[in-house]
Design a protein around this motif. Sequence first.
Motif, short mmCIF file in Angstrom:
data_model
loop_
_atom_site.label_atom_id
_atom_site.label_comp_id
_atom_site.label_asym_id
_atom_site.label_seq_id
_atom_site.Cartn_x
_atom_site.Cartn_y
_atom_site.Cartn_z
N ALA A 116 0.83 -1.20 0.00
CA ALA A 116 0.00 0.00 0.00
C ALA A 116 0.86 1.25 0.00
CB ALA A 116 -0.92 -0.01 1.21
N ALA A 117 1.95 1.26 0.77
CA ALA A 117 2.83 2.43 0.83
C ALA A 117 3.49 2.68 -0.52
CB ALA A 117 3.88 2.23 1.91
N LYS A 118 3.84 1.61 -1.21
CA LYS A 118 4.44 1.77 -2.55
C LYS A 118 3.43 2.35 -3.52
CE LYS A 118 6.93 -0.83 -6.11
NZ LYS A 118 7.44 -2.17 -6.51
N ARG A 119 2.18 1.90 -3.45
CA ARG A 119 1.14 2.42 -4.34
C ARG A 119 0.81 3.87 -4.01
NH1 ARG A 119 -2.21 -1.07 -3.18
NH2 ARG A 119 -3.52 0.05 -1.71
N LEU A 120 0.87 4.23 -2.73
CA LEU A 120 0.51 5.58 -2.30
C LEU A 120 1.70 6.51 -2.20
CD1 LEU A 120 -1.97 4.55 0.58
CD2 LEU A 120 -2.56 5.30 -1.73
N ALA A 121 2.86 6.07 -2.72
CA ALA A 121 4.06 6.92 -2.66
C ALA A 121 3.79 8.24 -3.37
CB ALA A 121 5.23 6.20 -3.30
N GLY A 122 4.28 9.31 -2.77
CA GLY A 122 4.06 10.64 -3.34
C GLY A 122 2.81 11.32 -2.83
N THR A 123 2.03 10.65 -2.01
CA THR A 123 0.83 11.23 -1.41
C THR A 123 1.04 11.38 0.10
OG1 THR A 123 -0.30 9.13 -0.93
CG2 THR A 123 -0.53 10.03 -3.16
N ALA A 124 0.08 11.98 0.77
CA ALA A 124 0.16 12.16 2.22
C ALA A 124 -0.42 10.97 2.98
CB ALA A 124 -0.58 13.43 2.63
N TRP A 125 -0.84 9.91 2.27
CA TRP A 125 -1.52 8.79 2.91
C TRP A 125 -0.56 7.62 3.06
CZ3 TRP A 125 -4.14 9.66 -2.21
CH2 TRP A 125 -4.79 10.89 -2.21
N ARG A 126 -0.73 6.88 4.14
CA ARG A 126 0.12 5.72 4.42
C ARG A 126 -0.65 4.41 4.32
NH1 ARG A 126 4.46 7.67 7.58
NH2 ARG A 126 4.87 9.81 6.93
N THR A 127 -1.93 4.42 4.67
CA THR A 127 -2.73 3.21 4.68
C THR A 127 -3.97 3.41 3.82
OG1 THR A 127 -3.94 3.87 6.67
CG2 THR A 127 -1.93 2.57 6.98
N ASN A 128 -4.62 2.31 3.48
CA ASN A 128 -5.83 2.40 2.65
C ASN A 128 -6.95 3.14 3.35
OD1 ASN A 128 -4.75 0.88 0.44
ND2 ASN A 128 -5.06 -1.00 1.61
N ALA A 129 -7.00 3.07 4.68
CA ALA A 129 -8.06 3.75 5.42
C ALA A 129 -7.98 5.26 5.32
CB ALA A 129 -8.03 3.33 6.89
N GLU A 130 -6.83 5.80 4.92
CA GLU A 130 -6.65 7.24 4.84
C GLU A 130 -6.97 7.82 3.48
OE1 GLU A 130 -2.80 8.42 6.31
OE2 GLU A 130 -2.70 6.70 7.65
N ILE A 131 -7.19 6.97 2.47
CA ILE A 131 -7.43 7.48 1.11
C ILE A 131 -8.77 8.22 1.09
CG2 ILE A 131 -7.64 6.87 -1.31
CD1 ILE A 131 -6.11 4.32 -0.73
N PRO A 132 -8.79 9.48 0.63
CA PRO A 132 -10.06 10.23 0.60
C PRO A 132 -10.98 9.74 -0.51
CG PRO A 132 -8.29 11.55 -0.32
CD PRO A 132 -7.65 10.31 0.22
N SER A 133 -12.24 10.14 -0.41
CA SER A 133 -13.25 9.67 -1.34
C SER A 133 -12.94 10.05 -2.78
CB SER A 133 -14.62 10.22 -0.93
OG SER A 133 -15.62 9.84 -1.85
N ALA A 134 -12.47 11.29 -3.00
CA ALA A 134 -12.21 11.75 -4.37
C ALA A 134 -11.16 10.87 -5.04
CB ALA A 134 -11.77 13.21 -4.35
N ALA A 135 -10.10 10.51 -4.31
CA ALA A 135 -9.06 9.67 -4.90
C ALA A 135 -9.54 8.24 -5.11
CB ALA A 135 -7.82 9.67 -4.00
N LEU A 136 -10.42 7.75 -4.23
CA LEU A 136 -10.94 6.40 -4.38
C LEU A 136 -11.68 6.23 -5.70
CD1 LEU A 136 -12.31 5.47 -0.83
CD2 LEU A 136 -10.50 4.28 -2.07
N HIS A 137 -12.44 7.25 -6.10
CA HIS A 137 -13.26 7.15 -7.30
C HIS A 137 -12.57 7.70 -8.54
CE1 HIS A 137 -16.76 5.80 -5.05
NE2 HIS A 137 -16.47 6.71 -4.14
N ALA A 138 -11.32 8.11 -8.37
CA ALA A 138 -10.56 8.62 -9.52
C ALA A 138 -9.37 7.70 -9.81
CB ALA A 138 -10.10 10.06 -9.25
N ASP A 139 -8.35 7.77 -8.98
CA ASP A 139 -7.12 7.02 -9.24
C ASP A 139 -7.20 5.56 -8.78
OD1 ASP A 139 -6.08 9.43 -10.15
OD2 ASP A 139 -5.31 9.96 -8.16
N TYR A 140 -8.09 5.26 -7.84
CA TYR A 140 -8.10 3.92 -7.26
C TYR A 140 -9.46 3.23 -7.42
CZ TYR A 140 -3.96 5.93 -5.10
OH TYR A 140 -2.75 6.56 -4.89
N ARG A 141 -10.15 3.54 -8.47
CA ARG A 141 -11.46 2.92 -8.69
C ARG A 141 -11.28 1.57 -9.38
NH1 ARG A 141 -16.77 4.59 -8.73
NH2 ARG A 141 -18.19 3.47 -10.11
N PRO A 142 -11.88 0.50 -8.85
CA PRO A 142 -11.77 -0.82 -9.49
C PRO A 142 -12.52 -0.85 -10.82
CG PRO A 142 -12.43 -1.00 -7.18
CD PRO A 142 -12.56 0.43 -7.56
#
Length: 511
Positions: free
Chosen positions: A427-453
């Motif tokens: 998760a840290a490798k995928r979130l590198a360059g952002t302010a988030w460390r864990t999946n629980a910290e990913i905000p809604s906007a990013a979930l539906h943009a960069d991390y949408r299945p």
Amino acid sequence: MAVARTRSVALVGVKGRSVEVEADVGNGLAGIHLIGLPDTALSEARERVRSAMVNSHYPWPDARITVSLFPASLPKRGSQFDLAIAIAILGAAGVVPADRVAEPFFLGELGLDGRLRPVRGVLPSVLGAAEHGDVTVVIPAANSAEAALVPDVKVAPFADLRQLVEWLRRGDDPPELYIHDIPEPQPSTIQPTVDLSDVAGQPVARRALEICAAGGHNIWMLGPPGTGKTLLAERLPTLLPDLELDHALEVTAIHSVAGILPASSPMLSRPPFVSPHHTATAAAIVGGGSTAIRPGAVSLAHRGVLFMDEAPEFPRHILDSLRQPLETGRVTVSRSSGSVTFPARFMLVLAANPCPCAQPQDQGENCQCSPTMRRRYLARLSGPLLDRIDMKVTVARTSRRELMADRQFVEPSKTVAQRVLAARERAAKRLAGTAWRTNAEIPSAALHADYRPSEAAMKCMTTALDAGTLSARGLDRVLRVAWTLTDLAGKSHPEYAETSTALALWLGVNT
């Protein structure tokens, strides 16, 4: 008339604010006057400072002494200003060179015999002083290990006032001057007294706990007494990795302000575990106080676990007060003296019995509660709060045969923790360059943009949305858990198996 200036630090929450301490020794009726919004403890500094100076064999000025704490609009609390006040008076009286005391920061409480006593909140105070560049901070010797955690700051520890004054007179280096970088928090060498292998017969709950640890998610466990809810919650910290450096400093600063930092451990390297009793007040949970605002349980559990056993026994307004920190990762406490914001990003673990009498209904025991009583009991956990819980697990009683069969599949905490660490690294490798460390910290906007299945993986969730069984906030929670399941499985993107499992966990359908 003589004036001398020095500096100290006032704590506002877990932030240090620079305070200029001025002392004026001039003509007038002999006495000492403190101005600048001091509280009761600070007002009593007059007597402590006078006794400490006299007993250290320095003359007390027979004149009118005025001590000003700037900025005057900032409330000052506590006894950590004693040392700065004493040094400013000594500088104004000509006992020490006024130019030598103008630049350093002075922190510490004075004993009547001149000893420097340790104070709480030294780490955030020194961090606040460090914002002013290359500075020297004079602190009690007992606080030296904690203060030395801050880089690029000269920490000067002293045992008593006389030792400090003689150093100021000579102008040489202080004893045992600390100038070094932040020490890396060392991996914990203390063996935990509990282990996940202690819990048998609950494979689904153990798996849910692993997911919770890997992604930093919240979990609710529902079941009768004796099924292992408390055992599981107490073993969650054993699955978590050691705190990273910046997180360790955050947690240490909060515990330092609260005054509960262990003397033997200046830096906390393990995630905290906080379990308040259901009789705790709102101020004890979210923070507060009538004079100084102190961090509550949600902040003491920052970067760790907040466990609320027998959750329906907590007053509903206290449970609902968790909604803001669960959403934002911080809590703001407002009082008449001002507002203070504390960090509060934690994993919430709730445990509850199905009804007040807690008797199971499926093994021949008669439950004494009516359906209305059971519904009213669990209704203390409001819908908006449960909407913020990522996983809901039913923990049922198990038979002797099930317990014996499950023991061969039980894994120790060390084995599970290795999988958790590997998932967090993905998760840290995928979130590198952002302010988030864990999946629980990913905000809604990013979930539906960069991390949408993919649409195929989203099908089960869109069906639940259309049926009204899944809310928009719940959709975000399901997506975050799906990414954690993906990391645990070593995949690059969530597939239908991960999203459907995450949805079942959010709905409370054991899989």
